[in-house]
Design a protein around this motif. Structure first.
Motif, PDB file in Angstrom:
ATOM      1  N   LEU A 183       0.951  -1.135   0.082  1.00 24.91           N
ATOM      2  CA  LEU A 183      -0.097  -0.082   0.076  1.00 24.91           C
ATOM      3  C   LEU A 183       0.981   1.130   0.192  1.00 24.91           C
ATOM      4  O   LEU A 183       1.746   1.422   0.880  1.00 24.91           O
ATOM      5  N   ASN A 184       0.616   2.255  -1.039  1.00 26.05           N
ATOM      6  CA  ASN A 184       1.324   3.611  -1.046  1.00 26.05           C
ATOM      7  C   ASN A 184       0.324   4.490  -1.004  1.00 26.05           C
ATOM      8  O   ASN A 184      -0.877   4.199  -0.997  1.00 26.05           O
ATOM      9  N   HIS A 185       0.650   5.635  -0.737  1.00 19.29           N
ATOM     10  CA  HIS A 185      -0.218   6.910  -0.577  1.00 19.29           C
ATOM     11  C   HIS A 185       0.427   8.063  -1.165  1.00 19.29           C
ATOM     12  O   HIS A 185       1.556   8.453  -1.308  1.00 19.29           O
ATOM     13  N   TYR A 186      -0.721   8.647  -2.047  1.00 21.67           N
ATOM     14  CA  TYR A 186      -0.054  10.101  -2.486  1.00 21.67           C
ATOM     15  C   TYR A 186      -0.393  11.230  -1.875  1.00 21.67           C
ATOM     16  O   TYR A 186      -1.902  11.440  -1.641  1.00 21.67           O
ATOM     17  N   ASP A 187       0.234  12.196  -1.475  1.00 21.93           N
ATOM     18  CA  ASP A 187      -0.101  13.529  -0.862  1.00 21.93           C
ATOM     19  C   ASP A 187      -0.150  14.488  -1.792  1.00 21.93           C
ATOM     20  O   ASP A 187       1.033  14.796  -2.461  1.00 21.93           O
ATOM     21  N   PRO A 188      -1.297  15.141  -2.158  1.00 19.71           N
ATOM     22  CA  PRO A 188      -1.323  16.234  -3.217  1.00 19.71           C
ATOM     23  C   PRO A 188      -0.580  17.420  -2.785  1.00 19.71           C
ATOM     24  O   PRO A 188      -0.550  18.309  -3.765  1.00 19.71           O
ATOM     25  N   LYS A 189      -0.312  17.660  -1.440  1.00 20.18           N
ATOM     26  CA  LYS A 189       0.080  18.810  -1.120  1.00 20.18           C
ATOM     27  C   LYS A 189       1.752  18.725  -1.380  1.00 20.18           C
ATOM     28  O   LYS A 189       2.153  19.758  -1.968  1.00 20.18           O
ATOM     29  N   THR A 190       2.444  17.607  -1.180  1.00 17.90           N
ATOM     30  CA  THR A 190       3.800  17.519  -1.612  1.00 17.90           C
ATOM     31  C   THR A 190       3.983  16.943  -2.794  1.00 17.90           C
ATOM     32  O   THR A 190       4.919  16.926  -3.389  1.00 17.90           O
ATOM     33  N   HIS A 191       2.988  16.429  -3.574  1.00 17.74           N
ATOM     34  CA  HIS A 191       2.983  15.701  -4.930  1.00 17.74           C
ATOM     35  C   HIS A 191       3.997  14.612  -5.104  1.00 17.74           C
ATOM     36  O   HIS A 191       4.585  14.307  -5.902  1.00 17.74           O
ATOM     37  N   LYS A 192       3.979  13.851  -3.760  1.00 18.34           N
ATOM     38  CA  LYS A 192       4.786  12.581  -3.929  1.00 18.34           C
ATOM     39  C   LYS A 192       3.938  11.499  -3.343  1.00 18.34           C
ATOM     40  O   LYS A 192       3.103  11.596  -2.473  1.00 18.34           O
ATOM     41  N   TRP A 193       4.590  10.432  -3.708  1.00 15.17           N
ATOM     42  CA  TRP A 193       4.114   9.166  -3.143  1.00 15.17           C
ATOM     43  C   TRP A 193       4.972   8.386  -2.059  1.00 15.17           C
ATOM     44  O   TRP A 193       6.261   8.994  -1.962  1.00 15.17           O
ATOM     45  N   GLY A 194       4.504   8.106  -1.011  1.00 10.61           N
ATOM     46  CA  GLY A 194       5.166   7.410  -0.084  1.00 10.61           C
ATOM     47  C   GLY A 194       4.600   5.900   0.290  1.00 10.61           C
ATOM     48  O   GLY A 194       3.427   5.475   0.240  1.00 10.61           O
ATOM     49  N   VAL A 195       5.398   5.021   1.064  1.00 12.96           N
ATOM     50  CA  VAL A 195       5.044   3.724   1.420  1.00 12.96           C
ATOM     51  C   VAL A 195       4.206   3.876   2.614  1.00 12.96           C
ATOM     52  O   VAL A 195       4.852   4.455   3.381  1.00 12.96           O
ATOM     53  N   THR A 196       3.177   3.284   2.763  1.00 13.17           N
ATOM     54  CA  THR A 196       2.176   3.259   3.921  1.00 13.17           C
ATOM     55  C   THR A 196       2.576   1.887   4.365  1.00 13.17           C
ATOM     56  O   THR A 196       2.834   1.769   5.779  1.00 13.17           O
ATOM     57  N   GLN A 197       2.515   0.790   3.769  1.00 15.38           N
ATOM     58  CA  GLN A 197       2.793  -0.625   4.311  1.00 15.38           C
ATOM     59  C   GLN A 197       3.441  -1.316   3.167  1.00 15.38           C
ATOM     60  O   GLN A 197       2.541  -1.637   1.930  1.00 15.38           O
ATOM     61  N   ALA A 198       4.311  -1.897   3.403  1.00 19.18           N
ATOM     62  CA  ALA A 198       5.307  -2.710   2.445  1.00 19.18           C
ATOM     63  C   ALA A 198       5.911  -3.885   3.084  1.00 19.18           C
ATOM     64  O   ALA A 198       6.872  -3.924   3.378  1.00 19.18           O
ATOM     65  N   PRO A 199       4.965  -5.026   3.189  1.00 21.79           N
ATOM     66  CA  PRO A 199       3.787  -5.197   3.097  1.00 21.79           C
ATOM     67  C   PRO A 199       2.634  -4.973   4.123  1.00 21.79           C
ATOM     68  O   PRO A 199       2.868  -4.867   5.291  1.00 21.79           O
TER      69      PRO A 199
END
Length: 442
Positions: A183-199
């Motif tokens: 699971l990844n998450h995209y923050d529209p404020k920073t315009h970046k993806w980050g890892v939320t849970q892997a796995p």
């Protein structure tokens, strides 16, 4: 149209539960149907019409965006103003292996005016691109990484809109029978993806989690359901599980409020409806959340008589209960590897603001068109509504989650397709991709 009901309690999974016959549901008026044709699309496999194509279409308050493969296998992005029936289409400079129905193309839209596209995966490196500004719809250039972590063996890419203009991205790392959900998450404020849970879900080399279409509730809670599969054979699907996160995917609870250790494995206390292997439990169905924050799960599995039936499983805040929705007569066996030619679709589910649950299906027994099953609380009586009479082959439903949340319009991607067993390509010619909008639903 017919009224029917059957109810199975969680405590009586191996037997037929008492059939409850309360007062009939009452007539649910048929929806107003608008057919919006787009352009020719590849139709000789199910690649453009699988239920796990999340999302096939999405929208903001002004425009709607749709993606699919054209007859040559190239990615197409189409968009229209929501007040118009005319589409503008652009053939993008990338393509997919359309002979394998897993290799779908999906789209997401974030509030920073970025269109996100992922395509062509079956245990493949991540293929991901962005278009900005959205109106240009140009995806030229090389594929981009999201986070750079666990992006070498991707299958089932899925975009899920959050409640604040953000995006979640679900995908499998690994292979059937031996995989994990990331699971990844995209923050529209920073315009970046980050890892939320892997796995997030881990099969530990013995199983793969096959997750239902997730949902973000109005309060921002992220709800997830899944089953486990112990081998590449679909007959080894078993057990429906559930978890919820109230902090953006970082902490996960079961329905009793117990914190689950991460990653969540088969040993976790997450099973809400045990179903044994060999009972035609289908993977990759759908979940929705009602106005009270209660999850509802749609799936099919064998009924008490051994015939595959559609079921509605829901949590009322205290306990889980399941209702048999359909009264099918035709039987089949869900077994084998790869994409299978199945006479019924996996069901999607949508919940209206009044609590009416709609299961969205396709069933060869009833002509193979678009069929809705509608039920009001407490969901013990269901009405069948046949919306499109034409045969759609092996089409499975997907709809615009944002449009349903915002406008109460069920906006479905519809394309007749044919699929051969075990990834076999058929000789079915290209068909016209279209959006079918259903309004006036309760």
């Amino acid at each position: 149209m017919r009224f029917f009901a059957a109810s199975l309690s969680v405590a009586l999974l191996s037997s037929v539960g008492a059939v409850i016959q309360p007062a009939p549901i009452g007539h649910i008026p048929p929806p107003v149907v608008q057919d919006l044709p787009i352009a020719p699309a590849y139709a000789a496999t199910e690649i453009n019409a699988t239920i796990f194509r999340l999302e096939a279409l999405t929208s903001d308050a002004k425009n709607q965006y749709v993606t699919f493969y054209n007859p040559a296998g190239a990615v197409v992005i189409a968009h229209r103003p929501l007040n118009s029936s005319q589409w503008e289409t652009l053939v993008e400079p990338m393509s997919g292996n359309v002979h394998d129905a897993h290799n779908d193309v999906v789209v997401g839209l974030s509030s920073d005016n970025i269109l996100h596209v992922s395509y062509n995966h079956h245990n493949e490196p991540l293929h991901y691109r962005q278009a900005s500004p959205v109106e240009k719809l140009t995806l030229a250039g090389p594929d981009q990484p999201m986070t750079g972590q666990l992006e070498r063996r991707v299958t089932y890419p899925s975009f899920l809109p959050g409640s604040l203009g953000d995006l979640y991205f679900f995908y499998r790392d690994g292979q059937s029978g031996n995989g994990r959900l990331c699971l990844n998450h995209y923050d529209p404020k920073t315009h970046k993806w980050g890892v939320t849970q892997a796995p997030l879900l881990e099969g530990e080399g013995q199983s793969s989690p096959y997750w239902w279409r997730p949902e973000v509730a109005a309060d921002g809670a992220l709800h997830l359901a899944w089953c486990w599969r112990d081998s590449p054979d679909a007959s080894t699907n078993h057990d429906i599980c559930y978890a919820v996160s109230r902090d953006g995917g970082h902490t996960w609870l079961n329905s009793a409020g117990k914190v689950l250790a991460l990653p969540i494995t088969r040993a976790a206390d997450a099973t809400v409806f045990p179903i044994a292997k060999g009972h035609n439990l289908i993977n990759s169905c759908a979940l929705a959340v009602d106005a009270q924050g209660h999850p509802h799960i749609a799936y099919y599995a064998n009924g008490p008589d051994g015939v595959p039936q559609y079921f509605h499983l829901w949590f009322d805040g205290q306990q889980w209960s399941a209702q048999q929705v359909s009264q099918r007569k035709d039987t089949f066996s869900l077994a084998g590897q790869g994409t299978l030619q199945i006479p019924i679709s996996r069901p999607e589910i949508a919940l209206s603001h009044t609590g009416v649950a709609y299961l969205i299906t396709r069933d060869k027994e009833f002509g193979g068109g678009l069929r809705l099953y509608a039920g009001r609380p407490p969901y013990q009586q269901w009405e069948a509504l046949d919306v499109l009479a034409e045969s759609l082959g092996e089409w499975e439903p997907s709809y615009d989650l944002a449009r349903w949340r915002r406008d109460g319009v069920l906006s479905l991607f519809v394309l007749p397709v044919h699929q051969g067993n075990n990834e076999r390509t058929t000789d079915f010619p290209p068909q016209t991709a279209r959006v079918v909008e259903l309004s006036g639903l309760e």
